[in-house]
Scaffold this active site. Sequence first.
Site, PDB file in Angstrom:
ATOM      1  N   THR A 205       7.688  32.454  95.193  1.00 35.28           N
ATOM      2  CA  THR A 205       8.061  33.392  94.130  1.00 35.28           C
ATOM      3  C   THR A 205       6.778  33.737  93.372  1.00 35.28           C
ATOM      4  OG1 THR A 205       8.373  31.689  92.446  1.00 35.28           O
ATOM      5  CG2 THR A 205      10.263  32.168  93.892  1.00 35.28           C
TER       6      THR A 205
ATOM      7  N   THR B 182      13.702  17.380  83.939  1.00 39.53           N
ATOM      8  CA  THR B 182      12.973  17.600  82.682  1.00 39.53           C
ATOM      9  C   THR B 182      13.665  16.939  81.493  1.00 39.53           C
ATOM     10  OG1 THR B 182      12.478  19.360  81.089  1.00 39.53           O
ATOM     11  CG2 THR B 182      14.218  19.828  82.636  1.00 39.53           C
ATOM     12  N   ASP B 183      12.873  16.613  80.476  1.00 38.11           N
ATOM     13  CA  ASP B 183      13.454  16.056  79.240  1.00 38.11           C
ATOM     14  C   ASP B 183      14.233  17.121  78.460  1.00 38.11           C
ATOM     15  OD1 ASP B 183      11.360  17.609  78.242  1.00 38.11           O
ATOM     16  OD2 ASP B 183      10.529  16.035  76.964  1.00 38.11           O
ATOM     17  N   GLU B 184      14.118  18.394  78.873  1.00 36.14           N
ATOM     18  CA  GLU B 184      14.815  19.458  78.140  1.00 36.14           C
ATOM     19  C   GLU B 184      16.332  19.336  78.255  1.00 36.14           C
ATOM     20  OE1 GLU B 184      13.164  23.367  78.353  1.00 36.14           O
ATOM     21  OE2 GLU B 184      11.185  22.581  78.797  1.00 36.14           O
TER      22      GLU B 184
ATOM     23  N   TYR C  93      17.874  27.611  81.637  1.00 34.55           N
ATOM     24  CA  TYR C  93      16.996  26.727  82.423  1.00 34.55           C
ATOM     25  C   TYR C  93      17.424  25.268  82.261  1.00 34.55           C
ATOM     26  CZ  TYR C  93      13.021  23.690  83.399  1.00 34.55           C
ATOM     27  OH  TYR C  93      12.244  22.670  83.860  1.00 34.55           O
TER      28      TYR C  93
ATOM     29  N   ALA D 187      20.150  23.992  81.108  1.00 34.36           N
ATOM     30  CA  ALA D 187      21.524  23.740  81.573  1.00 34.36           C
ATOM     31  C   ALA D 187      21.566  23.634  83.096  1.00 34.36           C
ATOM     32  CB  ALA D 187      22.447  24.855  81.087  1.00 34.36           C
ATOM     33  N   SER D 188      20.770  24.476  83.771  1.00 33.50           N
ATOM     34  CA  SER D 188      20.763  24.413  85.238  1.00 33.50           C
ATOM     35  C   SER D 188      20.137  23.099  85.720  1.00 33.50           C
ATOM     36  CB  SER D 188      20.003  25.606  85.827  1.00 33.50           C
ATOM     37  OG  SER D 188      18.615  25.488  85.570  1.00 33.50           O
ATOM     38  N   LYS D 189      19.138  22.613  84.976  1.00 34.21           N
ATOM     39  CA  LYS D 189      18.529  21.335  85.362  1.00 34.21           C
ATOM     40  C   LYS D 189      19.514  20.186  85.089  1.00 34.21           C
ATOM     41  CE  LYS D 189      14.884  20.835  86.790  1.00 34.21           C
ATOM     42  NZ  LYS D 189      14.270  21.007  88.163  1.00 34.21           N
TER      43      LYS D 189
HETATM   44  P1  NAD Z   1       6.441  26.291  88.923  1.00 38.96           P
HETATM   45  O1  NAD Z   1       7.231  27.420  88.362  1.00 38.96           O
HETATM   46  O2  NAD Z   1       4.964  26.260  88.698  1.00 38.96           O
HETATM   47  O3  NAD Z   1       6.656  26.201  90.510  1.00 38.96           O
HETATM   48  C1  NAD Z   1       7.912  26.333  91.094  1.00 38.96           C
HETATM   49  C2  NAD Z   1       7.716  26.452  92.594  1.00 38.96           C
HETATM   50  O4  NAD Z   1       9.010  26.533  93.209  1.00 38.96           O
HETATM   51  C3  NAD Z   1       6.934  27.696  93.016  1.00 38.96           C
HETATM   52  O5  NAD Z   1       5.998  27.374  94.004  1.00 38.96           O
HETATM   53  C4  NAD Z   1       8.017  28.631  93.557  1.00 38.96           C
HETATM   54  O6  NAD Z   1       7.540  29.518  94.553  1.00 38.96           O
HETATM   55  C5  NAD Z   1       9.004  27.623  94.121  1.00 38.96           C
HETATM   56  N1  NAD Z   1      10.371  28.163  94.185  1.00 38.96           N
HETATM   57  C6  NAD Z   1      11.054  28.797  93.204  1.00 38.96           C
HETATM   58  N2  NAD Z   1      12.273  29.174  93.655  1.00 38.96           N
HETATM   59  C7  NAD Z   1      12.345  28.751  94.946  1.00 38.96           C
HETATM   60  C8  NAD Z   1      13.341  28.829  95.942  1.00 38.96           C
HETATM   61  N3  NAD Z   1      14.525  29.423  95.704  1.00 38.96           N
HETATM   62  N4  NAD Z   1      13.104  28.276  97.152  1.00 38.96           N
HETATM   63  C9  NAD Z   1      11.910  27.672  97.404  1.00 38.96           C
HETATM   64  N5  NAD Z   1      10.917  27.581  96.498  1.00 38.96           N
HETATM   65  C10 NAD Z   1      11.135  28.109  95.288  1.00 38.96           C
HETATM   66  O7  NAD Z   1       7.138  24.979  88.351  1.00 38.96           O
HETATM   67  P2  NAD Z   1       6.500  23.607  87.864  1.00 38.96           P
HETATM   68  O8  NAD Z   1       6.094  23.755  86.454  1.00 38.96           O
HETATM   69  O9  NAD Z   1       5.526  23.141  88.879  1.00 38.96           O
HETATM   70  O10 NAD Z   1       7.799  22.671  87.880  1.00 38.96           O
HETATM   71  C11 NAD Z   1       8.170  21.952  89.055  1.00 38.96           C
HETATM   72  C12 NAD Z   1       9.406  21.125  88.764  1.00 38.96           C
HETATM   73  O11 NAD Z   1       9.146  20.234  87.684  1.00 38.96           O
HETATM   74  C13 NAD Z   1      10.621  21.948  88.345  1.00 38.96           C
HETATM   75  O12 NAD Z   1      11.756  21.390  88.944  1.00 38.96           O
HETATM   76  C14 NAD Z   1      10.672  21.780  86.826  1.00 38.96           C
HETATM   77  O13 NAD Z   1      11.998  21.904  86.357  1.00 38.96           O
HETATM   78  C15 NAD Z   1      10.131  20.374  86.674  1.00 38.96           C
HETATM   79  N6  NAD Z   1       9.466  20.092  85.393  1.00 38.96           N
HETATM   80  C16 NAD Z   1       8.471  20.923  84.938  1.00 38.96           C
HETATM   81  C17 NAD Z   1       7.838  20.609  83.735  1.00 38.96           C
HETATM   82  C18 NAD Z   1       6.712  21.480  83.207  1.00 38.96           C
HETATM   83  O14 NAD Z   1       6.234  21.228  82.092  1.00 38.96           O
HETATM   84  N7  NAD Z   1       6.226  22.469  83.940  1.00 38.96           N
HETATM   85  C19 NAD Z   1       8.209  19.474  83.013  1.00 38.96           C
HETATM   86  C20 NAD Z   1       9.230  18.648  83.529  1.00 38.96           C
HETATM   87  C21 NAD Z   1       9.844  18.971  84.716  1.00 38.96           C
HETATM   88  P1  TYD Z   2       6.834  26.385  77.203  1.00 39.53           P
HETATM   89  O1  TYD Z   2       5.451  26.140  77.692  1.00 39.53           O
HETATM   90  O2  TYD Z   2       7.523  27.654  77.598  1.00 39.53           O
HETATM   91  O3  TYD Z   2       7.685  25.108  77.586  1.00 39.53           O
HETATM   92  P2  TYD Z   2       9.181  24.674  77.119  1.00 39.53           P
HETATM   93  O4  TYD Z   2       9.825  25.787  76.411  1.00 39.53           O
HETATM   94  O5  TYD Z   2       9.799  24.412  78.444  1.00 39.53           O
HETATM   95  O6  TYD Z   2       8.980  23.471  76.267  1.00 39.53           O
HETATM   96  O7  TYD Z   2       6.798  26.349  75.616  1.00 39.53           O
HETATM   97  C1  TYD Z   2       6.314  25.209  74.929  1.00 39.53           C
HETATM   98  C2  TYD Z   2       6.500  25.453  73.449  1.00 39.53           C
HETATM   99  O8  TYD Z   2       5.632  26.538  73.062  1.00 39.53           O
HETATM  100  C3  TYD Z   2       7.900  25.906  73.078  1.00 39.53           C
HETATM  101  O9  TYD Z   2       8.232  25.358  71.799  1.00 39.53           O
HETATM  102  C4  TYD Z   2       7.791  27.424  72.975  1.00 39.53           C
HETATM  103  C5  TYD Z   2       6.373  27.619  72.487  1.00 39.53           C
HETATM  104  N1  TYD Z   2       5.720  28.879  72.918  1.00 39.53           N
HETATM  105  C6  TYD Z   2       5.124  29.722  71.962  1.00 39.53           C
HETATM  106  O10 TYD Z   2       5.145  29.454  70.755  1.00 39.53           O
HETATM  107  N2  TYD Z   2       4.527  30.864  72.412  1.00 39.53           N
HETATM  108  C7  TYD Z   2       4.503  31.216  73.736  1.00 39.53           C
HETATM  109  O11 TYD Z   2       3.955  32.291  74.088  1.00 39.53           O
HETATM  110  C8  TYD Z   2       5.098  30.327  74.696  1.00 39.53           C
HETATM  111  C9  TYD Z   2       5.090  30.662  76.160  1.00 39.53           C
HETATM  112  C10 TYD Z   2       5.690  29.164  74.231  1.00 39.53           C
END
Ligand code: NAD
Ligand code: TYD
Length: 336
Positions: free
Chosen positions: A36, A125-127, A150, A152-154
């Site tokens: 994606t 996620t902790d969300e 997001y 809720a889906s997790k």
């Molecule tokens: P990201 O958005 O950087 O990467 C998501 C990846 O999944 C991409 O490579 C995308 O191409 C792939 N993808 C999306 N839809 C797909 C589909 N239908 N089929 C196959 N591949 C698909 O996400 P991330 O930040 O690396 O997060 C990875 C995981 O960790 C997620 O499950 C997220 O919920 C979880 N997570 C993320 C954070 C964070 O801070 N980023 C924190 C806690 C948990």
């Molecule tokens: P984000 O990185 O989107 O992670 P999450 O919402 O999953 O915690 O956002 C982190 C925090 O930063 C969140 O409180 C929303 C805030 N935020 C801003 O204030 N400005 C921005 O442009 C973005 C993307 C997030």
Amino acid sequence: MKLLVTGGAGFIGSAFVRQALTGGDVTALCNVDALTYAGNLENLASVLPDPRYRFERADIADAAAIENIFVSFAPDAVVHFAAESHVDRSILSPEPVIRTNLNGTFTLLEAARRHKTERFVHVSTDEVYGSIDEPHDADEGYPLKASSPYSASKAGSDLLALSYVTTYKMNVSVTRASNNYGPYQFPEKLIPLMIANALEGKSLPVYGDGMQIRDWLYVDDHCAAIDAVLRHGRAGEVYNIGGSRALPNIEVVKRILAATGRGEDLITYVKDRPGHDRRYAITSEKVEAETGWKPRVEFENGLARTVAWYRDNPQWIASVRSGAYRDFYEKNYSNR
Ligand code: NAD
Ligand code: TYD
């Protein structure tokens, strides 16, 4: 161990793939990713020459494609990262979030059930706990109270994954990590967006009053914890993974401005996110006690490394913003 990783072209998944292939006991690793906007194979350039590494472009919600991959690769374990991962996008457009995060997780669990896959780690996620009032920190038994499509889906996919332990006796664990940061994160989340904007001298959009609190976890620490859970975690258990570094957003933004040599005049307070969670806070005592894992990277050090990486890689930012990495895909993968 033959490892199937989903979402391995994303931010955390690619860090996990790079880390997993430094160890000797992963005999084969298949990365399943739909590519994606968030998936970028440039993140995996360093593992391309590794004969153990294989890439399959597929949508995890496509049951036929996933079945073919399970037949041909026959994984011992699945580490499931693939998701639509951005809260703001999920608010603007929930449909792909539900499809990937719920239907996609279901498709993978079903394939793993049919193929009797030995181990499955569902990355969450902790969300899912929602906003937590001071002075409380959520442990794994804290009630789920997701605020966005997001989260809720997790939360839904976590429950589905755990139901496969109760009903089908599968060996599934769920991890719930706090906010990650580090190199290769798509510049839509707070830290990479603010770094990219600061480097380019653009304004930094802070939602609401900027006093929302997030706990920051360096991506390599997260990957080490997932690896520990993969190997030592127990079936049916949830493991919180936190960075032990809670900061208000505005403090993070000010530190980024200081690290990039920009002034605070770039800060722009903008309209708040709908349903914005005020505070996330978790305890990681369980994963620490059961696996010995601990976060190693201090926030100051991790942020400095992250800012340096974005400063040194402006072409990566331009590339992911324009989708130009698809050229890299065509060049490197079209004949494989
Ligand atoms: P990201 O958005 O950087 O990467 C998501 C990846 O999944 C991409 O490579 C995308 O191409 C792939 N993808 C999306 N839809 C797909 C589909 N239908 N089929 C196959 N591949 C698909 O996400 P991330 O930040 O690396 O997060 C990875 C995981 O960790 C997620 O499950 C997220 O919920 C979880 N997570 C993320 C954070 C964070 O801070 N980023 C924190 C806690 C948990
Ligand atoms: P984000 O990185 O989107 O992670 P999450 O919402 O999953 O915690 O956002 C982190 C925090 O930063 C969140 O409180 C929303 C805030 N935020 C801003 O204030 N400005 C921005 O442009 C973005 C993307 C997030």
